[in-house]
Design a protein around this motif. Structure first.
Motif, short mmCIF file in Angstrom:
data_model
loop_
_atom_site.label_atom_id
_atom_site.label_comp_id
_atom_site.label_asym_id
_atom_site.label_seq_id
_atom_site.Cartn_x
_atom_site.Cartn_y
_atom_site.Cartn_z
N LEU A 36 -64.05 60.79 -41.76
CA LEU A 36 -62.89 60.14 -41.17
C LEU A 36 -63.35 58.94 -40.36
CD1 LEU A 36 -60.91 63.24 -39.83
CD2 LEU A 36 -60.68 62.09 -42.04
N SER A 37 -62.51 57.92 -40.35
CA SER A 37 -62.75 56.74 -39.53
C SER A 37 -61.56 56.52 -38.61
CB SER A 37 -62.95 55.50 -40.40
OG SER A 37 -64.06 55.63 -41.25
N CYS A 38 -61.84 55.94 -37.47
CA CYS A 38 -60.77 55.60 -36.52
C CYS A 38 -61.05 54.19 -36.03
CB CYS A 38 -60.75 56.58 -35.37
SG CYS A 38 -59.60 56.15 -34.05
N ALA A 39 -60.18 53.27 -36.41
CA ALA A 39 -60.32 51.88 -35.99
C ALA A 39 -59.49 51.64 -34.74
CB ALA A 39 -59.87 50.96 -37.11
N ALA A 40 -60.10 50.97 -33.77
CA ALA A 40 -59.43 50.72 -32.50
C ALA A 40 -59.18 49.24 -32.30
CB ALA A 40 -60.27 51.25 -31.35
N SER A 41 -58.08 48.95 -31.67
CA SER A 41 -57.78 47.57 -31.30
C SER A 41 -57.17 47.57 -29.91
CB SER A 41 -56.83 46.92 -32.31
OG SER A 41 -55.61 47.63 -32.35
N SER A 100 -65.54 49.79 -26.29
CA SER A 100 -66.83 50.35 -25.87
C SER A 100 -66.77 51.00 -24.50
CB SER A 100 -67.91 49.28 -25.88
OG SER A 100 -67.56 48.23 -24.98
N SER A 101 -65.70 50.84 -23.77
CA SER A 101 -65.61 51.46 -22.45
C SER A 101 -64.97 52.85 -22.50
CB SER A 101 -64.80 50.58 -21.50
OG SER A 101 -63.45 50.49 -21.91
N TYR A 102 -64.53 53.29 -23.68
CA TYR A 102 -63.80 54.54 -23.81
C TYR A 102 -64.65 55.68 -24.36
CZ TYR A 102 -59.38 52.19 -22.93
OH TYR A 102 -58.36 51.50 -22.34
N THR A 103 -64.46 56.86 -23.79
CA THR A 103 -64.87 58.09 -24.45
C THR A 103 -63.90 58.34 -25.60
OG1 THR A 103 -65.92 59.17 -22.55
CG2 THR A 103 -64.90 60.60 -24.19
N MET A 104 -64.45 58.71 -26.75
CA MET A 104 -63.62 58.96 -27.92
C MET A 104 -63.71 60.42 -28.34
SD MET A 104 -62.31 56.03 -28.44
CE MET A 104 -61.48 56.42 -29.98
N GLY A 105 -62.60 60.96 -28.79
CA GLY A 105 -62.59 62.33 -29.24
C GLY A 105 -61.86 62.46 -30.57
N TRP A 106 -62.25 63.48 -31.32
CA TRP A 106 -61.51 63.89 -32.52
C TRP A 106 -60.93 65.28 -32.24
CZ3 TRP A 106 -60.26 61.10 -36.72
CH2 TRP A 106 -61.00 59.95 -37.01
N PHE A 107 -59.64 65.41 -32.49
CA PHE A 107 -58.93 66.67 -32.35
C PHE A 107 -58.37 67.05 -33.71
CE2 PHE A 107 -58.40 67.36 -27.74
CZ PHE A 107 -58.89 66.15 -27.26
N ARG A 108 -58.01 68.32 -33.83
CA ARG A 108 -57.29 68.76 -35.02
C ARG A 108 -56.20 69.74 -34.64
NH1 ARG A 108 -61.99 72.27 -38.12
NH2 ARG A 108 -62.03 74.09 -36.72
N GLN A 109 -55.18 69.76 -35.49
CA GLN A 109 -54.06 70.66 -35.26
C GLN A 109 -53.57 71.20 -36.59
OE1 GLN A 109 -50.75 69.00 -33.04
NE2 GLN A 109 -50.12 71.04 -32.38
N ALA A 110 -53.67 72.51 -36.75
CA ALA A 110 -53.15 73.19 -37.93
C ALA A 110 -51.73 73.64 -37.65
CB ALA A 110 -54.04 74.38 -38.28
N ASN A 159 -65.69 48.45 -33.42
CA ASN A 159 -64.55 49.13 -32.78
C ASN A 159 -64.10 50.34 -33.60
OD1 ASN A 159 -64.65 47.21 -30.82
ND2 ASN A 159 -62.58 46.44 -31.12
N THR A 160 -65.06 51.12 -34.05
CA THR A 160 -64.75 52.24 -34.93
C THR A 160 -65.54 53.48 -34.52
OG1 THR A 160 -64.33 50.71 -36.76
CG2 THR A 160 -64.67 53.01 -37.33
N VAL A 161 -64.87 54.62 -34.61
CA VAL A 161 -65.52 55.91 -34.41
C VAL A 161 -65.35 56.71 -35.70
CG1 VAL A 161 -63.47 56.97 -33.36
CG2 VAL A 161 -65.74 57.91 -32.89
#
Length: 124
Positions: A20-25, A30-40, A77-79
């Motif tokens: 998975l990719s997450c593009a930010a704008s 670079s100043s942010y903590t990034m997280g991946w969550f999931r929800q079933a 700008n991608t996680v």
């Protein structure tokens, strides 16, 4: 403000891999903590990976440790979330999220910005 958009979801068989990719704008990514969550369906949204602003520190719950890897490219700008050895129980909508600090609060309410989500379905 930061806008997030996930991509890379899909349908795969058990044992396969997916990234998975997450593009930010918006404001400085670079100043942010990034997280991946999931929800079933019918379940709470839970954290599956987090990465500090520099990429030096990461967190994984036991359920995905050793199978999932989070990384970031601040120049793009991608996680990313690399998911290996996928299982049917990994099936969920995956969300990327951002917050301004690193810490041990894993609640989704601690994150300020969210993407729209990407469906990942793992068939047995």
């Amino acid at each position: 403000q930061v806008q997030l958009e996930e991509s890379g979801g899909g349908l795969v068989q058990a044992g396969a891999s997916l990234r998975l990719s997450c593009a930010a704008s918006g404001r400085t990514f670079s100043s942010y903590t990034m997280g991946w969550f999931r929800q079933a369906p019918g379940k709470e949204r839970t954290l599956v990976a987090a990465i500090s602003w520099s990429g030096a520190t990461t967190y994984y719950p036991d359920s995905v440790k050793g199978r999932f890897t989070i990384s970031r490219d601040n120049a793009k700008n991608t996680v990313y979330l690399q998911m290996n050895s996928l299982r049917p129980e990994d099936t969920a909508v995956y969300y990327c999220a951002a917050r301004t600090y690193w810490g041990s609060n894993y609640s989704p309410t601690s994150y300020d910005y969210w993407g729209q989500g990407a469906q990942v379905t793992v068939s047995s």
